[in-house]
Design an enzyme around this catalytic site. Structure first.
Site: not given
Ligand code: BES
Ligand code: ZN
Ligand code: ZN
Length: 554
Positions: A327, A401
């Site tokens: 990230k 997931r």
């Molecule tokens: N933990 C994150 C989702 C999240 C984002 C929670 C912002 C709280 C605040 C999750 O693991 C994630 O990074 N999801 C990705 C999925 C994508 C790569 C398909 C996302 O939502 O960007």
């Molecule tokens: Zn994530």
């Protein structure tokens, strides 16, 4: 620590392994005031005295209204005096409006004190400050308006450096005692972390309508509210803990201590056991971190006969860097909240036990830290989940997931009637619904039921579809599934589809995506503080209560 002479390199290792375990006694806990109720009988108000009195005010056709809550206790004259003073200050009674006035200016209208002069007036006033909280149109009053007003009012209590935390009496309980207690208590919650706590409110006494002699419903309401408040505060505390304090091993031992203290059974699977039993999702996500993953299983009422089994599952990523699909740095610190689903599940099963609900509950809690270490899962790797389904990992940041897949498959082995799963799963949840509204997906009827329950408690989970054309987004050429869609659209529902593949036939299930609602990155509002919110504890507990009462069809 036994090491007294250490080399530089050794020090690092020692400081990693000697991190103190998080136990119920050393996790930084937020402050919640002491709660009580004061049933309003004849003259009962005589004994009411405190630093602060909170009074509800309304907005009617002609502006400010007081709706009699004070008049009943201290007489009409006093109410009129307060009304005049508030009007002179421009108060309208609109929702969330806070007006603070000195109490002596109101209570001095007693005949006695008027004669006695200013000094003794001060002494004879049962309160120092009055906070008038606007609740809007009195005909449209809801439990949530009261919770929010109660939260806003209690946050308006101010203390100087030298003052002790305040004692508060609230008239909001006249309309809905439980909503008032919950709103005040959750609104007063403050978290200081490693700093010294300086709470503004020590005690809240909520005035309730007059009770009949055998009527102990006010007491029951208070006990029920306390259980909810404690569980929400626990979930907030866990979310608020930084990831160097709360990591899979320390979190697992915290859950064990906290749950066993309530008479629950706890089983912790460590890495070697996860390997033996084939938990490829949890291991695949956890393997990039020096802090190994865990699976925690908590059971309530395991051996009860003839009661429905409800499986709870919550995402427990103690920190989400994204892994190799790293990230960006900005805001990454908020990813301490990526265990918010698990924290809600821990709070909920403890509440079920403390309320003595007539059902069986299991909590299946996968814990891992998603880090980009040299053993980390790479994009393109294929992992095999508990139960045998495989996933092609195309983005290591879609890790939630992967761990939930294992946990859901395990939870379904016990053949639950209902499965309630919750996770801070997708940024797409916030794109679709904003920061405060969870998206809820799953079996249609159960989804709609839990959504209604959630709206009643003020957590507002909104039903979202699993459109059938999105199912193909997660098919893979080389595994049963892939963990992301290559399209930009419907990310929250794509994740819901992915999870649905691990839910056993015949189980009524819901998935609640609380990516935004679990963690408040803005300022406090209503009864929601900054940082951990405790969402969706109250939705889950109210759903368990509805199931225990036999109100939810299976
Ligand atoms: N933990 C994150 C989702 C999240 C984002 C929670 C912002 C709280 C605040 C999750 O693991 C994630 O990074 N999801 C990705 C999925 C994508 C790569 C398909 C996302 O939502 O960007
Ligand atoms: Zn994530
Ligand atoms: Zn995540």
């Amino acid at each position: 620590m036994v090491v007294s002479v250490v080399t530089k390199t050794c020090e690092k290792v020692v400081s990693l392994v000697s991190q103190p375990a998080v136990t119920p006694s050393n996790l930084s806990r937020g402050h919640v005031p002491e709660l009580s109720i004061a049933p309003l009988g004849a003259d009962a108000h005589d004994s009411l005295t405190a630093d602060v009195l909170i009074v509800p005010v309304f907005h009617g056709e002609n502006g400010l209204e007081l709706a009699g809550s004070l008049g009943g206790a201290w007489g009409r004259g006093l109410e009129i005096t307060l009304w005049k003073l508030l009007v002179s200050l421009g108060a309208q009674g609109t929702p969330g409006e806070v007006t603070t006035v000195p109490a002596a200016s109101i209570f001095s209208h007693d005949d006695e004190s008027e004669e006695a002069g200013a000094d003794s007036t001060k002494e004879s006033s049962p309160f120092t400050t009055i906070i008038a909280i606007g609740l809007g149109d009195s005909d449209e009053l809801t439990a949530e308006t009261i919770r929010e007003g109660a939260g806003t009012a209690i946050r308006a209590v101010q203390r100087t450096k030298d003052q002790e935390p305040a004692s508060v009496v609230s008239m909001l309980g006249i309309f809905d005692p439980e909503a008032a207690v919950i709103g005040h208590a959750l609104g007063a919650y403050t978290y200081a972390g490693f700093k010294e706590a300086k709470p503004s409110v020590a005690t809240v006494s909520v005035v309730t309508p007059p009770a009949t002699e055998e009527d102990n419903s006010a007491d029951e309401i208070l006990q029920h509210a306390r259980v909810l408040v404690d569980s929400v505060a626990l979930a907030r505390d866990l979310v608020n803990a930084p990831a160097n304090v709360l990591y899979p091993e320390s979190y697992a031992s915290f859950i064990k201590n906290a749950a066993e203290a309530e008479g629950l059974e706890v089983e912790i699977l460590k890495e070697s056991q996860l390997e033996e039993q084939g938990y490829g999702g949890i291991l695949g996500v956890g393997q990039g971190s020096a802090r190994p993953p865990r699976l925690v299983r908590v059971s309530y009422n395991k051996d009860a006969q003839d009661t429905p089994l409800v499986a709870l599952v919550g995402k427990g990523i103690t920190f989400d860097t994204g892994g190799i699909s790293l990230k960006p740095g900005a805001n990454m610190w908020n990813m301490i909240s990526d265990m918010g689903g698990s924290a809600a599940v821990v709070g909920s099963i403890i509440a079920a036990a403390r309320l003595g609900l007539n059902l069986r509950v299991t909590a299946t809690i996968p814990l891992a830290e998603n880090m980009p270490g040299d053993k980390a899962t790479r994009p393109g790797d294929i992992i095999v989940h508990y139960g045998g389904l495989s996933s092609e990992v195309l983005n290591t940041d879609a890790e939630g997931r992967l761990v939930l897949a294992d946990a859901i498959a395990r939870a379904c082995e016990d053949e639950p009637a209902f499965l309630i799963e919750t996770a801070t799963l997708t940024g797409a949840q916030m794109v679709a619904l904003g920061e405060r509204t969870p998206g809820i997906m799953g079996s249609i009827e159960f989804r709609d039921r839990v959504s209604m329950i959630s709206q009643n408690v003020g957590e507002n989970a909104w039903p979202m579809p699993l459109p059938k054309e999105l199912a193909k987004e997660i098919t893979s050429d080389v595994a049963d599934l892939k963990n992301i869609s290559t399209s930009r659209w419907g990310g929250m529902s794509v994740a819901g589809h992915y999870l649905s593949k691990f839910v056993a036939e015949g189980v009524q299930w819901v998935h609640m995506d609380v990516a935004g609602p679990a963690y408040n990155t803005g300022s406090a509002h209503g009864y929601t503080p900054k940082r951990g919110t405790g969402v969706p504890v109250r939705t889950i507990v109210a759903s368990l209560e509805a199931i225990a009462r036999g109100e939810v069809d299976h």
